[in-house]
Design an enzyme around this catalytic site. Structure first.
Site, PDB file in Angstrom:
ATOM      1  N   LYS A 169      -6.940   2.575  -2.564  1.00 49.04           N
ATOM      2  CA  LYS A 169      -7.488   3.566  -1.640  1.00 49.04           C
ATOM      3  C   LYS A 169      -8.080   4.718  -2.435  1.00 49.04           C
ATOM      4  O   LYS A 169      -7.545   5.113  -3.460  1.00 49.04           O
ATOM      5  CB  LYS A 169      -6.382   4.068  -0.715  1.00 49.04           C
ATOM      6  CG  LYS A 169      -6.905   4.950   0.403  1.00 49.04           C
ATOM      7  CD  LYS A 169      -5.911   5.049   1.543  1.00 49.04           C
ATOM      8  CE  LYS A 169      -6.468   5.927   2.636  1.00 49.04           C
ATOM      9  NZ  LYS A 169      -5.633   5.963   3.822  1.00 49.04           N
TER      10      LYS A 169
ATOM     11  N   GLU B  17      -3.139  -3.075  -2.270  1.00 41.16           N
ATOM     12  CA  GLU B  17      -4.291  -2.451  -1.602  1.00 41.16           C
ATOM     13  C   GLU B  17      -4.619  -1.107  -2.264  1.00 41.16           C
ATOM     14  O   GLU B  17      -3.738  -0.262  -2.434  1.00 41.16           O
ATOM     15  CB  GLU B  17      -3.955  -2.234  -0.119  1.00 41.16           C
ATOM     16  CG  GLU B  17      -5.073  -1.571   0.686  1.00 41.16           C
ATOM     17  CD  GLU B  17      -4.721  -1.426   2.172  1.00 41.16           C
ATOM     18  OE1 GLU B  17      -3.537  -1.581   2.534  1.00 41.16           O
ATOM     19  OE2 GLU B  17      -5.637  -1.145   2.965  1.00 41.16           O
TER      20      GLU B  17
ATOM     21  N   ASP C  66      -9.660  -2.888   1.539  1.00 37.75           N
ATOM     22  CA  ASP C  66      -9.822  -2.381   2.910  1.00 37.75           C
ATOM     23  C   ASP C  66     -11.169  -1.675   2.901  1.00 37.75           C
ATOM     24  O   ASP C  66     -11.399  -0.775   2.082  1.00 37.75           O
ATOM     25  CB  ASP C  66      -8.667  -1.422   3.212  1.00 37.75           C
ATOM     26  CG  ASP C  66      -8.752  -0.777   4.590  1.00 37.75           C
ATOM     27  OD1 ASP C  66      -9.839  -0.294   4.952  1.00 37.75           O
ATOM     28  OD2 ASP C  66      -7.723  -0.711   5.278  1.00 37.75           O
TER      29      ASP C  66
ATOM     30  N   HIS D 152     -11.697   2.095   2.429  1.00 40.51           N
ATOM     31  CA  HIS D 152     -11.058   2.753   1.288  1.00 40.51           C
ATOM     32  C   HIS D 152     -11.960   3.001   0.097  1.00 40.51           C
ATOM     33  O   HIS D 152     -11.497   3.000  -1.037  1.00 40.51           O
ATOM     34  CB  HIS D 152      -9.848   1.939   0.852  1.00 40.51           C
ATOM     35  CG  HIS D 152      -8.721   1.991   1.835  1.00 40.51           C
ATOM     36  ND1 HIS D 152      -7.453   1.575   1.549  1.00 40.51           N
ATOM     37  CD2 HIS D 152      -8.680   2.446   3.115  1.00 40.51           C
ATOM     38  CE1 HIS D 152      -6.676   1.748   2.600  1.00 40.51           C
ATOM     39  NE2 HIS D 152      -7.400   2.260   3.561  1.00 40.51           N
TER      40      HIS D 152
ATOM     41  N   TRP E 287       0.869  -1.185   0.000  1.00 38.85           N
ATOM     42  CA  TRP E 287       0.000   0.000   0.000  1.00 38.85           C
ATOM     43  C   TRP E 287       0.901   1.229   0.000  1.00 38.85           C
ATOM     44  O   TRP E 287       1.858   1.298   0.772  1.00 38.85           O
ATOM     45  CB  TRP E 287      -0.912   0.050   1.231  1.00 38.85           C
ATOM     46  CG  TRP E 287      -1.591   1.384   1.318  1.00 38.85           C
ATOM     47  CD1 TRP E 287      -2.593   1.837   0.518  1.00 38.85           C
ATOM     48  CD2 TRP E 287      -1.263   2.461   2.207  1.00 38.85           C
ATOM     49  NE1 TRP E 287      -2.906   3.124   0.852  1.00 38.85           N
ATOM     50  CE2 TRP E 287      -2.116   3.542   1.879  1.00 38.85           C
ATOM     51  CE3 TRP E 287      -0.336   2.627   3.239  1.00 38.85           C
ATOM     52  CZ2 TRP E 287      -2.069   4.764   2.555  1.00 38.85           C
ATOM     53  CZ3 TRP E 287      -0.280   3.836   3.916  1.00 38.85           C
ATOM     54  CH2 TRP E 287      -1.153   4.882   3.573  1.00 38.85           C
TER      55      TRP E 287
ATOM     56  N   HIS F  26      -8.664  -6.140   4.392  1.00 37.60           N
ATOM     57  CA  HIS F  26      -8.395  -5.425   5.636  1.00 37.60           C
ATOM     58  C   HIS F  26      -9.758  -5.067   6.202  1.00 37.60           C
ATOM     59  O   HIS F  26     -10.473  -4.234   5.632  1.00 37.60           O
ATOM     60  CB  HIS F  26      -7.610  -4.126   5.376  1.00 37.60           C
ATOM     61  CG  HIS F  26      -6.131  -4.325   5.339  1.00 37.60           C
ATOM     62  ND1 HIS F  26      -5.257  -3.286   5.174  1.00 37.60           N
ATOM     63  CD2 HIS F  26      -5.379  -5.461   5.465  1.00 37.60           C
ATOM     64  CE1 HIS F  26      -4.016  -3.769   5.201  1.00 37.60           C
ATOM     65  NE2 HIS F  26      -4.068  -5.072   5.368  1.00 37.60           N
TER      66      HIS F  26
ATOM     67  N   ASP G 263     -10.575   4.099  10.435  1.00 35.94           N
ATOM     68  CA  ASP G 263      -9.953   2.962  11.108  1.00 35.94           C
ATOM     69  C   ASP G 263     -10.357   2.807  12.574  1.00 35.94           C
ATOM     70  O   ASP G 263      -9.514   2.652  13.454  1.00 35.94           O
ATOM     71  CB  ASP G 263      -8.422   3.032  10.964  1.00 35.94           C
ATOM     72  CG  ASP G 263      -7.984   2.849   9.520  1.00 35.94           C
ATOM     73  OD1 ASP G 263      -8.097   1.721   9.020  1.00 35.94           O
ATOM     74  OD2 ASP G 263      -7.568   3.839   8.896  1.00 35.94           O
TER      75      ASP G 263
ATOM     76  N   ASP H 184     -12.167   7.199   6.165  1.00 38.65           N
ATOM     77  CA  ASP H 184     -11.345   6.012   6.436  1.00 38.65           C
ATOM     78  C   ASP H 184     -10.716   6.162   7.807  1.00 38.65           C
ATOM     79  O   ASP H 184      -9.523   6.375   7.959  1.00 38.65           O
ATOM     80  CB  ASP H 184     -10.252   5.897   5.361  1.00 38.65           C
ATOM     81  CG  ASP H 184      -9.241   4.815   5.693  1.00 38.65           C
ATOM     82  OD1 ASP H 184      -9.634   3.823   6.330  1.00 38.65           O
ATOM     83  OD2 ASP H 184      -8.070   4.970   5.338  1.00 38.65           O
TER      84      ASP H 184
ATOM     85  N   ASP I 286      -7.428  -4.109  10.355  1.00 38.20           N
ATOM     86  CA  ASP I 286      -6.624  -2.892  10.170  1.00 38.20           C
ATOM     87  C   ASP I 286      -7.345  -1.706  10.804  1.00 38.20           C
ATOM     88  O   ASP I 286      -8.219  -1.110  10.177  1.00 38.20           O
ATOM     89  CB  ASP I 286      -6.385  -2.648   8.668  1.00 38.20           C
ATOM     90  CG  ASP I 286      -5.498  -1.431   8.438  1.00 38.20           C
ATOM     91  OD1 ASP I 286      -4.882  -0.943   9.404  1.00 38.20           O
ATOM     92  OD2 ASP I 286      -5.421  -0.971   7.281  1.00 38.20           O
TER      93      ASP I 286
END
Ligand code: RNT
Ligand code: ZN
Length: 415
Positions: A224, A222, A255, A258, A181, A282, A292, A290, A322
């Site tokens: 995004k 990955e 993810d 993303h 990433w 993820h 997390d 995003d 993640d």
């Protein structure tokens, strides 16, 4: 014999679910534990802060300041979580000894020997991530940089990471998922969108000249959509990474933080599964952006787990978490996230997918809706408690007291 579990077992049998088979499958499913929740994604190879358009928020005390503290915190967390795990490391968690220090383009397996020993003692495989952020050479672009010296530095870093990944696989006897990433992008409307993507492609082509065993190392890419400070353009967009992965036999990684807020990864899993041999995830929880946040047992997490299980291809999907919350006890963050995702998997395993699919094919949508709604109040909790008991893990909120004691005895003493 636990009579609550026995009653639940009977109830599930009525809808064709064998809870014993479910428990066996649930115990074996490996979830990759991201080491970076324990120290706010800072790593131990440099002293600068976190960069790359990702951010931890909060200043809760007790951050793991050394690899030893991180290992101790992970042990505490994993003692409270049932099921099989892998350890997910970033390159920035290299451990240098005897005053040695090398830059990221020169890291070697030996810098991760302590992590290998840690993982092996616990029977865990290791996944890996090049760290193309939080570094003086990652001020703006990395693998897509127009500065050849910088671009080459990061190409060499990722190549070194492939070699380290193969070492992990050889040492642990389990394949290593190595995820690329990059944070590359622009805050404002770019003048040139093609150039950075062309250079990213060139870098990936160069990286893949590094020979490696594709049975042992799964290189994932990955995507995004945006990051903090890179709101207008990211080089590694979904189209770019999916296209590159497909053309070069890499594994796409999604993810769920993303994408644009109305897009859901639960709907994308099947699309990628029918087109790819393998898929990596993820699992996180994006709140408005995003962000997390710690994974919880919410609808989208359950739907992601449902898609993983219903596909019948759980073994083809590398599942990693993640998130990085610094506003609560970090050990608890791991535990809540891991338990929640495992519960989502349990919920999916306790669902008669084939029967529901038959109803869909027969266009019996009314009956399908009735069953889907009734499933929501089936006695999953009793099966979860039994699972925890068999795994030797506290089944209920009692684990908070263990974390609370650890906070008082260990975390708060880190000043
Ligand atoms: C960032 C990506 C990436 C990182 C970790 C630390 O937006 O999600 O996976 O979170 O590599
Ligand atoms: Zn991610």
């Amino acid at each position: 014999m636990n009579c609550i579990y026995e009653a639940a077992k009977k109830r599930y049998a009525e809808i064709g679910i064998d809870t014993e088979a479910v428990l066996a499958k649930l115990a074996k499913a490996e979830v990759s534990v991201h080491c970076w929740q324990g120290d706010d994604v800072l790593g131990y190879d440099s002293v600068g802060g976190l960069s790359g358009g990702i951010q931890t928020t909060g200043n809760y005390p007790g951050r793991a300041r050394t690899p030893e503290e991180l290992m101790a915190d992970l042990d505490k967390a994993l003692s409270l979580v049932p099921g099989a795990h892998k350890l997910n490391l970033h390159a920035s968690y290299a451990i240098f000894e005897n005053g040695e220090h090398v830059d990221r383009d020169a890291i070697e397996p030996k810098h991760f020997a302590k992590w290998v020993a840690y993982a092996k003692e616990r029977g865990m495989g290791i996944d890996f991530n090049p760290t193309c952020f939080s570094h003086p050479k990652a001020k703006t672009l990395t693998l897509s940089s127009p500065d050849e010296e910088i671009r080459t530095f990061w190409v060499n870093h990722v190549k070194a990471c492939i070699r380290i990944s193969e070492y992990f696989a050889n040492e642990t006897g389990k394949p290593c998922v190595m995820n690329i990433w990059i944070p590359d992008g622009f805050k404002d409307t770019p003048a040139d969108r093609v150039g950075p993507r062309a250079r990213f492609k060139k870098s990936l082509d160069e990286i893949l000249t590094q020979p490696y065993d594709r049975e042992k190392v799964y290189v994932t890419l990955e995507s995004k959509v945006f990051g903090i400070g890179v709101e207008s353009y990211t080089v590694g967009s979904a189209e770019f990474t999916l296209g590159y992965a497909a053309a070069n036999g890499l594994v796409p990684l999604m993810d769920n933080g993303h994408y644009h807020p109305t897009e859901v990864v639960s709907d994308k899993i099947s699309a990628l599964l029918v087109l790819n041999k393998k898929l990596a995830l993820h699992v996180t929880r994006g709140v408005r952006w995003d962000s997390d946040h710690v994974v919880r047992l919410d609808d989208e997490t359950k739907e992601i787990a449902k898609e993983i299980v219903a596909s019948g291809r759980m073994d083809d999907i590398a599942m990693a978490l993640d998130f990085f919350d610094a506003s609560i006890n970090r050990v608890a963050a791991w535990v809540v996230g891991l338990r929640s995702f495992r519960k989502a998997l349990l919920s999916a395993l306790l669902t008669p997918h084939a029967d529901l699919a038959k109803l869909q094919d027969a266009e019996e949508f009314t009956k399908l809706m009735v069953l889907q709604e009734e499933l929501k109040t089936m006695p999953m909790g009793a099966v979860w408690d039994e699972f925890c008991a068999r795994e030797g893990v506290i089944a209920n909120e009692g684990y908070f007291d263990v974390i609370d004691a650890y906070e008082k005895d260990v975390l708060l003493k880190r000043v």
